[in-house]
Design an enzyme around this catalytic site. Structure first.
Site, mmCIF file in Angstrom:
data_model
loop_
_atom_site.group_PDB
_atom_site.id
_atom_site.type_symbol
_atom_site.label_atom_id
_atom_site.label_comp_id
_atom_site.label_asym_id
_atom_site.label_seq_id
_atom_site.Cartn_x
_atom_site.Cartn_y
_atom_site.Cartn_z
ATOM 1 N N ASP A 31 4.874 0.299 7.719
ATOM 2 C CA ASP A 31 5.785 0.240 6.587
ATOM 3 C C ASP A 31 6.702 1.464 6.680
ATOM 4 O O ASP A 31 6.501 2.364 7.504
ATOM 5 C CB ASP A 31 5.025 0.186 5.250
ATOM 6 C CG ASP A 31 5.875 -0.454 4.153
ATOM 7 O OD1 ASP A 31 7.106 -0.510 4.300
ATOM 8 O OD2 ASP A 31 5.308 -0.892 3.136
HETATM 9 C C1 NOJ Z 1 8.763 -0.677 1.907
HETATM 10 C C2 NOJ Z 1 8.042 -1.893 1.398
HETATM 11 O O1 NOJ Z 1 6.703 -1.555 1.098
HETATM 12 C C3 NOJ Z 1 8.041 -3.050 2.384
HETATM 13 O O2 NOJ Z 1 7.497 -4.175 1.756
HETATM 14 C C4 NOJ Z 1 9.426 -3.325 2.882
HETATM 15 O O3 NOJ Z 1 9.428 -4.421 3.763
HETATM 16 C C5 NOJ Z 1 9.935 -2.069 3.579
HETATM 17 N N1 NOJ Z 1 9.983 -0.979 2.611
HETATM 18 C C6 NOJ Z 1 11.321 -2.269 4.178
HETATM 19 O O4 NOJ Z 1 12.267 -2.380 3.180
#
Ligand code: NOJ
Length: 720
Positions: free
Chosen positions: A271
């Site tokens: 993430d």
């Molecule tokens: C953080 C989020 O937790 C995740 O779900 C998302 O895909 C990413 N950022 C990218 O935006």
């Protein structure tokens, strides 16, 4: 599934330098207007960027995002394919979560439709709109099982039941990926957040979690298992730790379970910044530590923080990360790029996509997702000939219907606000009186004019999503005040609740004669809600999540085990498993939802109430049938639900577990017979070591309208 690309991936890998291999594992944040585009292109030419994330902030779901510039993406791709040494195309990822230009209901709402086929068709449309403009890969679906609606991200999940979540997760993956990933209209899907993020303590985002292996295997992992079985190409690791072990650096979760037990063959992406966050989590001192821990654990691609890009070469040269581990990760990335057909078709060819069918499906799913939870004295459906007073904070709001994580939703005429939708649906027949925008100082007067008051209530999308948790999930006081004013005028009052979580409605409920949970249901959300309250559509959604009466009752979910005091303390029904200061039962239980008609269930018909373990192993099944009749005056849709309870087992088992469901349309006076077959895969459970077991003994089978049904038959699995 992706094995067939192994040979070609190995050939490509053999031609790569160490630097180029590292580049394949680096997902860099896109450079857009205002950034140094030439410098970015240079990096692409040097092979430093294997993937690009098409968003520009860590909490993309609630921040303004720049639109995808297809021509610029094609220019970058040209640098990769034509001007870099390796010629490997980049893979572009974006958060296309529950819609692109056409926005579908938030995933929590979609789960309430209990209609995986429709969900799959809708996600196919989403893929088409996004893929046409250059996105190859979506960071969706999210399948974090969640029992705490304070957590803002509950909107993105498929909620508290592992079986329903699995059905929906699988449908979404199939919709995004289609029958063939290389189809230009397909997107690579991403099962996230692996794993346990939905258990964030206290419903606070990014928080720690405590999850036993028993809970993990039986509740949290099933949707991931289903996504893997559906062929999901990628998995995103989660921010959280489990029992003190960050998932980002966990061999247990990322390799032993994900690869060894679930059989995942694609690649894992981190993430946003989660590799670097190993420092905050206290496991690493510097960038190199973070990289070594994450890659060695099985985390293949590093999203946004570029720690792999900065340190991996050196780590391989010094032997802290073996070339074998590096190659393994690169191979996985190459296989997905090959499967996506990027080598054959690296560039986007933007063209007009006709959104007509998409909008139609979107309205259908919105209507199927909405749950009628109260309808006293049949106040709904409303007649279009009457005088209606309209109030509440969401009559003029448009953007709220898209919900969080709608980066590219069009807010044009196809997304009416509730006032416009009601006007259109009522037509010229009745009369409409509307409170002014803002503080509704005129509400007493406006409410006095109508025969019925309709209030558009709820929460805004800005109160939901990533890093948007609430410590009190009731409605805001001003909304309660409006409902009281409507009642004080002696009017029948209808609440249409636009929300992103199962709000605690205990306080307002007595002032509303009817309540429709309309969620944040996307482009056609307001329109679908208006058509339901005026009876153009039958309400048919069912709660995919328990509605607690008040915030203090969280966590409250249906698939619990018995308390040692009393089995029928189920769901807080007995005082000793409840609270001295409030009624602890749910306001609306899992599976619950009303129709404008009434259904009657027969007893459960079951020819054989015994089955041997041997027969089960051979694949034989128990068959249950039930007759459901429509005893009302209107056509209706019933979701027939089958739950089981394993009465005595080596581990405590839930008092109810959903194992099958079917949506059926039944005409007035008609009776339909529904049959369910239940075999080994539904009767067992996972032990803490991840092995699946079915144990002999008694099982209760319930078939009815929601998880509280008493319609039961007892069956037995015999030893041999
Ligand atoms: C953080 C989020 O937790 C995740 O779900 C998302 O895909 C990413 N950022 C990218 O935006």
């Amino acid at each position: 599934m992706y094995e067939k690309f192994e040979k070609r991936a190995r050939e490509i890998l053999a031609g790569l330098s160490l630097k180029e291999k590292v580049g394949q594992l680096n997902q860099a944040v896109v450079a857009m207007e205002g950034d140094d585009i030439e410098k970015y292109k240079e990096r692409v030419r040097r092979g430093e960027i294997g993937s690009v994330i098409l968003c520009n902030s860590p909490t993309a779901g609630n921040d303004e995002q720049k639109a995808v510039l297809t021509d610029l993406l094609n220019e970058y791709q040209y640098c990769a394919v034509e001007e870099s040494q390796s010629s490997i195309p980049m893979i572009y990822g974006r958060d296309v979560i529950h819609g692109h230009h056409t926005v579908y209901p938030i995933p929590l709402a979609s789960a309430c439709s209990f209609d995986p086929e429709l969900v799959r068709d809708c996600y196919r449309c989403i893929a088409k709109e996004a893929a046409t403009e250059g996105t190859h890969w979506t960071f969706s679906p999210m399948m974090d099982l969640c029992r705490d609606p304070r957590w803002g991200r509950i909107i993105e999940g498929l909620e508290e039941d592992p079986y329903l979540s699995s059905q929906m997760a699988s449908a979404m993956v199939k919709g995004f990926q289609g029958d063939d990933l290389s189809d230009p209209y397909s997107l690579v899907a991403c099962a996230k957040h692996y794993v346990g993020y939905g258990f964030s303590e206290g419903g606070r985002d990014y928080n720690r979690t405590e999850i036993s292996d028993y809970t993990l295997y039986n509740y949290v992992l099933p949707p991931f298992r289903a996504a893997v079985e559906a062929g999901v190409g990628t998995v995103m690791s989660s921010f959280n730790d489990i029992n003190g072990e960050p998932v980002t650096s966990s061999k247990k979760y990322l390799t032993a379970i994900l690869r060894g037990q679930l059989g995942f063959e694609g690649f894992v992406v981190s993430d946003w910044y989660s590799v670097s966050q190993l420092k905050q989590q206290g496991l690493a001192e510097n960038e190199a530590d973070c990289t070594a821990l994450a890659l060695n654990a099985g985390l293949d691609m590093d999203m946004s923080d570029e720690h792999y890009a900065h340190t991996l070469e050196e780590l391989v040269l010094s032997g802290r990360v073996s070339e074998e581990v590096l190659d393994r990760a690169v191979l996985r990335v190459l296989k997905i790029k090959l499967a996506k057909g990027l080598f054959e078709r690296p560039y986007a060819q933007p063209h007009h996509v006709d959104r007509g069918e998409h909008i139609e499906l979107c309205e259908r799913l919105a209507a199927e997702s909405m749950v009628l939870v109260k309808n006293e004295a049949g106040v709904l459906p409303l007649s279009k000939d009457q005088k209606i007073s309209l109030g509440g904070p969401y009559i003029y709001e448009r953007r709220c219907h898209h919900g969080s994580w709608a980066l590219d939703g069009y807010l044009g005429a196809s997304t009416p606000n509730f006032l416009e939708a009601v006007r259109e649906v009522m037509g010229e027949r009745g009369e409409l009186f509307v409170t002014s925008e803002g503080l509704h100082d005129d509400s007493n007067y406006i409410f006095s004019l109508g025969d019925t008051v309709v209030l558009a209530l709820g929460e805004n999308y800005t109160d939901t999503g990533e890093a948007r948790c609430r410590s009190n999930i009731g409605l805001y006081p001003q909304q309660l005040e409006l409902a009281k004013r409507a009642k004080a005028q002696g009017k029948k009052t209808v609440g249409v609740v636009f929300c992103g979580r199962p709000l605690a409605l205990e306080n307002i409920e007595p002032y509303l004669d009817a309540i429709l949970i309309a969620w944040h249901s996307g482009t056609r959300g307001a329109h679908a809600a208006a058509r339901i309250i005026f009876g153009d559509y039958e309400p048919s959604g069912r709660c995919a999540v328990t509605f607690a009466r008040k915030t203090g009752h969280i966590p409250l979910y249906y698939n619990v085990t018995a308390t040692p005091r009393e089995v029928d303390g189920y769901y807080g029904i007995r005082p000793s498993s409840s609270y001295v200061d409030s009624i602890g039962t749910p306001l609306y239980p899992f599976g619950y939802g009303l129709s404008y008609t009434k259904f009657k269930y027969s007893d459960i018909l079951c020819e054989n109430t015994e089955i041997s373990m041997e027969a089960l192993k051979k694949g034989e099944k128990l068959c249950f049938r039930v007759k459901v009749s429509n005893v009302g005056e209107r056509e209706g849709v019933e979701t027939v639900q089958l739950y089981i309870r394993d009465v005595k087992a080596s581990m405590m088992r839930p008092l109810r577990e959903l194992k099958a469901f079917e949506r059926v349309i039944i005409l007035p006076g008609e009776e339909k017979e529904i049959a369910f077959e239940i075999g080994k895969g539904s009767l067992g459970f996972y032990l803490a070591d991840g092995s699946y077991t079915v144990e002999p003994g008694e099982f209760e089978i319930y078939i009815g309208e929601n998880c509280l049904t008493h319609n039961k038959v007892t069956v037995k699995i015999t030893d041999r």
